[in-house]
Scaffold this motif. Sequence first.
Motif, PDB file in Angstrom:
ATOM      1  N   THR A 182       0.828  -1.107   0.007  1.00 43.71           N
ATOM      2  CA  THR A 182       0.003  -0.096   0.101  1.00 43.71           C
ATOM      3  C   THR A 182       0.775   1.119  -0.107  1.00 43.71           C
ATOM      4  O   THR A 182       2.006   0.990   0.448  1.00 43.71           O
ATOM      5  CB  THR A 182      -1.030  -0.041   1.290  1.00 43.71           C
ATOM      6  OG1 THR A 182      -0.161   0.298   2.523  1.00 43.71           O
ATOM      7  CG2 THR A 182      -1.780  -1.409   1.319  1.00 43.71           C
ATOM      8  N   LEU A 183       0.155   2.379  -0.233  1.00 45.22           N
ATOM      9  CA  LEU A 183       1.009   3.698  -0.420  1.00 45.22           C
ATOM     10  C   LEU A 183       1.354   3.765   1.195  1.00 45.22           C
ATOM     11  O   LEU A 183       2.550   4.524   1.311  1.00 45.22           O
ATOM     12  CB  LEU A 183       0.188   4.609  -1.097  1.00 45.22           C
ATOM     13  CG  LEU A 183      -0.352   4.558  -2.333  1.00 45.22           C
ATOM     14  CD1 LEU A 183      -1.291   5.605  -2.543  1.00 45.22           C
ATOM     15  CD2 LEU A 183       0.945   5.014  -3.168  1.00 45.22           C
ATOM     16  N   PHE A 184       0.647   3.637   2.058  1.00 45.78           N
ATOM     17  CA  PHE A 184       0.990   3.794   3.481  1.00 45.78           C
ATOM     18  C   PHE A 184       2.036   3.077   3.698  1.00 45.78           C
ATOM     19  O   PHE A 184       3.216   3.657   4.497  1.00 45.78           O
ATOM     20  CB  PHE A 184      -0.298   3.346   4.369  1.00 45.78           C
ATOM     21  CG  PHE A 184      -0.185   3.869   5.865  1.00 45.78           C
ATOM     22  CD1 PHE A 184      -0.581   5.228   6.117  1.00 45.78           C
ATOM     23  CD2 PHE A 184       0.386   3.129   6.581  1.00 45.78           C
ATOM     24  CE1 PHE A 184      -0.336   5.804   7.519  1.00 45.78           C
ATOM     25  CE2 PHE A 184       0.716   3.492   8.068  1.00 45.78           C
ATOM     26  CZ  PHE A 184       0.046   4.826   8.248  1.00 45.78           C
ATOM     27  N   ASP A 185       2.229   1.813   3.406  1.00 45.46           N
ATOM     28  CA  ASP A 185       3.469   0.823   3.873  1.00 45.46           C
ATOM     29  C   ASP A 185       4.630   1.468   3.077  1.00 45.46           C
ATOM     30  O   ASP A 185       5.675   1.475   3.905  1.00 45.46           O
ATOM     31  CB  ASP A 185       3.167  -0.606   3.147  1.00 45.46           C
ATOM     32  CG  ASP A 185       2.234  -1.091   4.033  1.00 45.46           C
ATOM     33  OD1 ASP A 185       1.717  -0.696   5.274  1.00 45.46           O
ATOM     34  OD2 ASP A 185       1.644  -2.371   3.705  1.00 45.46           O
ATOM     35  N   ALA A 186       4.488   2.007   1.752  1.00 41.91           N
ATOM     36  CA  ALA A 186       5.428   2.526   1.094  1.00 41.91           C
ATOM     37  C   ALA A 186       6.180   3.922   1.960  1.00 41.91           C
ATOM     38  O   ALA A 186       7.560   3.936   2.278  1.00 41.91           O
ATOM     39  CB  ALA A 186       5.488   2.939  -0.234  1.00 41.91           C
ATOM     40  N   VAL A 187       5.317   4.708   2.550  1.00 45.11           N
ATOM     41  CA  VAL A 187       5.879   5.616   3.316  1.00 45.11           C
ATOM     42  C   VAL A 187       6.602   5.202   4.545  1.00 45.11           C
ATOM     43  O   VAL A 187       7.295   5.899   5.113  1.00 45.11           O
ATOM     44  CB  VAL A 187       4.651   6.678   3.650  1.00 45.11           C
ATOM     45  CG1 VAL A 187       4.967   7.934   4.532  1.00 45.11           C
ATOM     46  CG2 VAL A 187       3.887   7.178   2.380  1.00 45.11           C
ATOM     47  N   SER A 188       5.821   4.240   5.232  1.00 48.45           N
ATOM     48  CA  SER A 188       6.246   3.739   6.446  1.00 48.45           C
ATOM     49  C   SER A 188       8.019   3.104   6.159  1.00 48.45           C
ATOM     50  O   SER A 188       8.773   3.353   7.060  1.00 48.45           O
ATOM     51  CB  SER A 188       5.569   2.522   6.904  1.00 48.45           C
ATOM     52  OG  SER A 188       4.258   2.897   7.098  1.00 48.45           O
ATOM     53  N   GLN A 189       8.158   2.570   4.951  1.00 49.20           N
ATOM     54  CA  GLN A 189       9.376   2.010   4.574  1.00 49.20           C
ATOM     55  C   GLN A 189      10.416   3.263   4.581  1.00 49.20           C
ATOM     56  O   GLN A 189      11.722   3.123   5.079  1.00 49.20           O
ATOM     57  CB  GLN A 189       9.444   1.223   3.549  1.00 49.20           C
ATOM     58  CG  GLN A 189       8.674   0.021   3.654  1.00 49.20           C
ATOM     59  CD  GLN A 189       9.044  -1.144   2.612  1.00 49.20           C
ATOM     60  OE1 GLN A 189       9.245  -0.619   1.552  1.00 49.20           O
ATOM     61  NE2 GLN A 189       8.303  -2.272   2.735  1.00 49.20           N
TER      62      GLN A 189
END
Length: 275
Positions: free
Chosen positions: A2-9
């Motif tokens: 998800t886009l959220f997970d990409a930001v988290s990374q």
Amino acid sequence: MTLFDAVSQTVAALEKRNIRRPRVGVVLGSGLGDFANELAHVDKIPYSELPHMPLARVPGHAGNLCFGQIGAVDVVCLQGRVHLYEGHDVHAVVHGVRTMARLGVRVVLLTNAAGGLDPTWSPGDLMVVTDHLNLMATSPLVGPNDERFGPRFPDMTQAYDRDVRSKLFQVAKQTGLALREGVYAGLLGPSYETPAEIRMLRVLGADAVGMSTVPEVLALRHLGVAVGALSCISNLAAGLSPTPLSHREVEQVARSRRADLIALLSGWVRAVGEP
Ligand code: HPA
């Protein structure tokens, strides 16, 4: 992913590098990147060293995430942004500002170079954005909504924060700088507009036109982050300018206001960031 997970990374990669937690964010547009060099204790991280950060492909956009301080305020700068017209996905265009927000930034000032639609304005004038017209035919909020970012239908009545704007005017007055204010029309680009399009934009209520900022504002408001934007009027728009438009001219004019912009941005960071 998800886009959220990409930001988290991206955030996790930054945390590994022990960056200082920023409170204030600044996005530096065409020819305006020098402000990042004013930060004390600066830690410059090339986008290329971070997962998911799209790379800037336009001359005048360096491509570094810069952490540092102005006075006592911890700041993060995007030194160089990516644009839709480079072929980046709209979600990639806002990845940097979403990362800023997840790092804890609660207020962001976006800068850009823009064409002026008022024939009485001059290249080099600075304009505080009061509102925008999204004429890019897309939005970073298109697609399934992730409630962890924000609501499905975010309100845009006060997209450009009143307090951010009044602090810009306060600092400008102290610094002896003139500021204009007006509506920014965001277009896809990358060609500059035709004179007919400029006449249309004036009828629609725009005061300046550019190819950035709007996606970032939408993403930041979705996240509940307070936003301000400042345009350096690098040229009069097509049909109003006696000469053809060029990116070189845009960069040169923005650079010619370097010292004033640095003074304004530094003063603004202190005004919003110091208790
Ligand atoms: N039009 C669109 N974008 C711009 C301009 C312009 O005249 N000047 C700087 N960015």
